[in-house]
Design a protein around this motif. Sequence first.
Motif, PDB file in Angstrom:
ATOM      1  N   VAL A   1       0.835  -1.206   0.000  1.00 44.75           N
ATOM      2  CA  VAL A   1       0.000   0.000   0.000  1.00 44.75           C
ATOM      3  C   VAL A   1       0.865   1.249   0.000  1.00 44.75           C
ATOM      4  CG1 VAL A   1      -1.962  -1.113   1.107  1.00 44.75           C
ATOM      5  CG2 VAL A   1      -0.167  -0.091   2.523  1.00 44.75           C
ATOM      6  N   ASN A   2       2.113   1.099   0.436  1.00 47.50           N
ATOM      7  CA  ASN A   2       3.058   2.207   0.432  1.00 47.50           C
ATOM      8  C   ASN A   2       3.903   2.134  -0.838  1.00 47.50           C
ATOM      9  OD1 ASN A   2       5.019   4.122   0.833  1.00 47.50           O
ATOM     10  ND2 ASN A   2       5.615   3.426   2.869  1.00 47.50           N
ATOM     11  N   PRO A   3       3.728   3.075  -1.769  1.00 43.12           N
ATOM     12  CA  PRO A   3       4.483   3.029  -3.028  1.00 43.12           C
ATOM     13  C   PRO A   3       6.002   3.043  -2.815  1.00 43.12           C
ATOM     14  CG  PRO A   3       2.710   4.631  -3.154  1.00 43.12           C
ATOM     15  CD  PRO A   3       2.804   4.214  -1.722  1.00 43.12           C
ATOM     16  N   LEU A   4       6.451   3.576  -1.698  1.00 44.12           N
ATOM     17  CA  LEU A   4       7.884   3.641  -1.425  1.00 44.12           C
ATOM     18  C   LEU A   4       8.483   2.262  -1.139  1.00 44.12           C
ATOM     19  CD1 LEU A   4       8.096   6.815   0.860  1.00 44.12           C
ATOM     20  CD2 LEU A   4       8.138   6.666  -1.631  1.00 44.12           C
ATOM     21  N   ASN A   5       7.621   1.286  -0.871  1.00 39.04           N
ATOM     22  CA  ASN A   5       8.086  -0.071  -0.570  1.00 39.04           C
ATOM     23  C   ASN A   5       7.887  -1.033  -1.731  1.00 39.04           C
ATOM     24  OD1 ASN A   5       8.885   0.670   2.007  1.00 39.04           O
ATOM     25  ND2 ASN A   5       6.943   0.082   2.938  1.00 39.04           N
TER      26      ASN A   5
END
Length: 218
Positions: A194-198
Amino acid sequence: MSDVVTEDPGKAEIVTAGERDALLALSPEEAIRLRQWWQRLTLPPNELEKLTKQRSLPRGVRAVLRRCDSAESAMLTQGFRELWTSLPESTKQKKYREEQLQVWSCIALITAELREERRETSLATRLGDRKDKGGKPLMSEFRFQQLISCRTPEEFIQRLRRALALADKKGVSVVLLASVISLWWREYRGTLSVNPLNRFSFVLAKDYFQTTENSSDN
């Protein structure tokens, strides 16, 4: 000073705190078991005995893994079986057994290519290193974009092998390499963080471009 890995946690950690923080698709226990397996697979006996009481795997086991052209063929090797049996029972749960077999056979196949490792250094960071002062990165931006855009396991394995060859098969943390492999498989099956950074492409791009930019400033 080089890292010394030992079974005594009072002397050194098998997986560093920095690596634990960067594991997005691998548990700390999985990382520990993987590094121990890789050491047995790769290190000469005189180096291995400084780190653990476990014995080296027989000569040729690593070579057989490196000749595999798919995750499925890697499953049939002794090298993979040694890794699989060492993993935590939670990793091998029957419900997800088939998926985990694919992930870990791919991890075995690719990490067998690594001759030497550097703690806390990701593959993308290594690929962003300059060949020499003012030179080009080890992997061009075009080839890097191809790596992060892989659509099939066959293509992913091929491009990872090429990437490691460009890095002279050294200077990469084996546990961070395994983590991004596992992350790619997770997304390949349709599960995105859900976190684009991950997400796989961002994680690799961040390390790669950060390294190329820092190198160009020096």
